[in-house]
Design an enzyme around this catalytic site. Structure first.
Site, PDB file in Angstrom:
ATOM      1  N   LYS A 222      -4.581  15.315  -2.584  1.00  0.00           N
ATOM      2  CA  LYS A 222      -4.763  14.018  -3.232  1.00  0.00           C
ATOM      3  C   LYS A 222      -5.586  14.160  -4.510  1.00  0.00           C
ATOM      4  CE  LYS A 222      -7.675   9.977  -2.803  1.00  0.00           C
ATOM      5  NZ  LYS A 222      -8.688   9.285  -1.981  1.00  0.00           N
TER       6      LYS A 222
ATOM      7  N   LYS B  99      -9.915   3.089  -7.091  1.00  0.00           N
ATOM      8  CA  LYS B  99     -10.928   3.416  -8.102  1.00  0.00           C
ATOM      9  C   LYS B  99     -10.345   3.299  -9.500  1.00  0.00           C
ATOM     10  CE  LYS B  99     -13.672   6.527  -5.228  1.00  0.00           C
ATOM     11  NZ  LYS B  99     -13.002   6.259  -3.954  1.00  0.00           N
TER      12      LYS B  99
ATOM     13  N   PHE C  30     -12.523  14.922  -3.002  1.00  0.00           N
ATOM     14  CA  PHE C  30     -12.454  14.657  -4.443  1.00  0.00           C
ATOM     15  C   PHE C  30     -13.218  13.396  -4.836  1.00  0.00           C
ATOM     16  CE2 PHE C  30     -10.218  11.824  -7.391  1.00  0.00           C
ATOM     17  CZ  PHE C  30     -10.382  12.503  -8.588  1.00  0.00           C
ATOM     18  N   ASP C  31     -13.017  12.303  -4.115  1.00  0.00           N
ATOM     19  CA  ASP C  31     -13.656  11.028  -4.456  1.00  0.00           C
ATOM     20  C   ASP C  31     -15.172  11.157  -4.492  1.00  0.00           C
ATOM     21  OD1 ASP C  31     -11.091  10.651  -2.849  1.00  0.00           O
ATOM     22  OD2 ASP C  31     -11.330   8.632  -3.673  1.00  0.00           O
ATOM     23  N   THR C  32     -15.736  11.713  -3.421  1.00  0.00           N
ATOM     24  CA  THR C  32     -17.186  11.845  -3.328  1.00  0.00           C
ATOM     25  C   THR C  32     -17.726  12.738  -4.428  1.00  0.00           C
ATOM     26  OG1 THR C  32     -17.135  11.535  -0.916  1.00  0.00           O
ATOM     27  CG2 THR C  32     -19.095  12.585  -1.850  1.00  0.00           C
TER      28      THR C  32
END
Length: 403
Positions: free
Chosen positions: A90, A179, A200-202
């Site tokens: 992702k 996001k 990835f997001d964090t």
């Protein structure tokens, strides 16, 4: 290999200077969900979204009919483009889509549409208006309405609490797949994001905040996708490894990037002056004690939670690993001397103390606890306090006195 974006070109209108938005939808073997998702989002944007927009479907390694369906959608629907990657993940899909986009504001959402679309415009406008560089949906913010399992709720709140305590994160929900970001600011940040999967997001948010980017949250409505492909335990372990790596990157300066100077960008926090060293030293001692106490409480709580489904040794290992990440990062930020030459020594000591803590606490719960849960908890707390005292003695001799 990254393929070029296929479909409608995205050229900003230089005459009107209208902010443009590119919405990335990462997909992997989503032949069932993709058509309904894109058609729903397309209809929503066409009917109620006031800014110029494009939907970009990024296929990251699908082996079913996902790519065929994505290209068909791009031909049938105006404003839909497609991109294909050989690499799975992702994070890889979002990074590729955001990097290749020519839009002013880039966003992404999950293909399951678990997050209500009504939050999209407030999130995008927070970035487009200049109030922040990154905006995210939050399921834990006041006003959010969510529906998910108790297990996922506990894991999510515990994980985000670790981020807020250990990294002083200013956001409440790092993992919500909703996001948006200012393109020119997020691109250099993405170059420092190593994870290509769910962490990835964090990692992106922690690096963004570390470099002064403002992160704003929008409360969302969210319904858990019971058909989700996410393996919670595997993802949790990967996230713990990721937190250790990000902590080291921040400590060493590897996470620092030069981002465009945008008006309103948060300034760097000043270091304490020489005149305040005595007060700073006392504050470090008090802070170390508070961090140790909080770490012990969290360690015991996680242990008892995990103990229901694990052996004592395994439960203690996972609980200790989680709290060690937070403990090390908290002490690095609020207690340890931040000199570059001292960081390597601090990490080495942290590793030795982790092994010591694991050995002592495991022996305590196995020998003293003897299978009685409440007694195991008490034994773990006692052993943790003992190790904390030893750690304080070492730090008092090697760190505080060596200033």
């Amino acid at each position: 290999m990254t393929a070029a974006v296929e479909g409608v070109p995205f050229v900003p209108d230089s005459a009107t200077r209208t902010v443009t938005v590119d919405i990335i939808i990462p997909v992997l073997n989503e032949e069932r969900a993709l058509p309904g998702c894109v058609e729903t989002v397309h209809r929503f944007l066409r009917e109620s979204f006031p800014l110029p927009w494009r939907i970009t479907v990024v296929d990251n390694g699908s082996t079913d009919r996902t790519w065929e369906l994505a290209t068909d959608l791009s031909r049938r629907l105006d404003g839909v483009a497609v991109m294909r990657l050989d690499q799975r993940g992702k994070g890889a899909a979002v990074k590729a889509g955001w990097t290749a986009s020519g839009a002013d504001v880039v966003a992404f959402m999950d293909v399951d549409l678990s997050t209500g679309l009504h939050a999209l415009l407030p999130m995008v406008m927070a970035v487009a208006s200049g109030h922040c560089e990154v905006a995210i949906g939050s399921r834990l913010l006041g006003g959010a309405r969510i529906r998910r399992s108790f297990r996922r709720e506990v894991i999510s709140r515990a994980y985000n609490s670790l981020l807020r305590v250990g990294f002083r994160a200013g956001f409440t929900d790092s993992a919500c797949g909703f996001k948006a970001a200012r393109a020119e600011v997020i691109r250099p940040i993405l170059a420092r994001v190593a994870d290509d999967e769910w962490f990835f997001d964090t990692e992106m948010l922690l690096i963004a905040e570390h470099n002064g980017a403002r992160v704003r949250e929008v409360a969302v409505d969210w319904v858990e996708d019971t058909d989700s492909k996410v393996d919670l335990w595997r993802t949790a372990l990967s996230d713990l490894r990721g937190l250790v790596r990000v902590s080291r990157a921040i400590s060493s300066g590897a996470a620092t990037v030069e981002i465009p100077q945008v008006p309103g960008l948060a300034p760097a926090r000043p270091w304490p002056s020489a005149d305040g060293q005595r007060a700073e030293g006392l504050r470090k001692v008090v802070t170390f004690g508070l961090v140790g106490l909080a770490s012990t409480v969290v360690h015991a709580g996680l242990y008892l939670l995990l103990r229901a489904g694990m052996a004592a040794e395994a439960a203690n290992l996972f609980a200790l690993a989680a709290t060690a990440v937070v403990n090390t990062e908290a002490n690095r930020r609020w207690t340890f001397n931040r000199g570059a030459g001292r960081r390597a020594v601090v990490h080495a000591r942290a590793g030795l103390l982790f092994l010591l803590n694991f050995a002592v606490t495991t022996a305590a719960v196995v020998v003293v606890g003897a299978g009685v849960r409440w007694l195991e908890g008490l034994a773990l707390v006692g052993a943790s306090i003992g190790v904390t005292v030893i750690r304080f003695t070492l730090l008092d001799r090697w760190v505080f006195r060596s200033r």
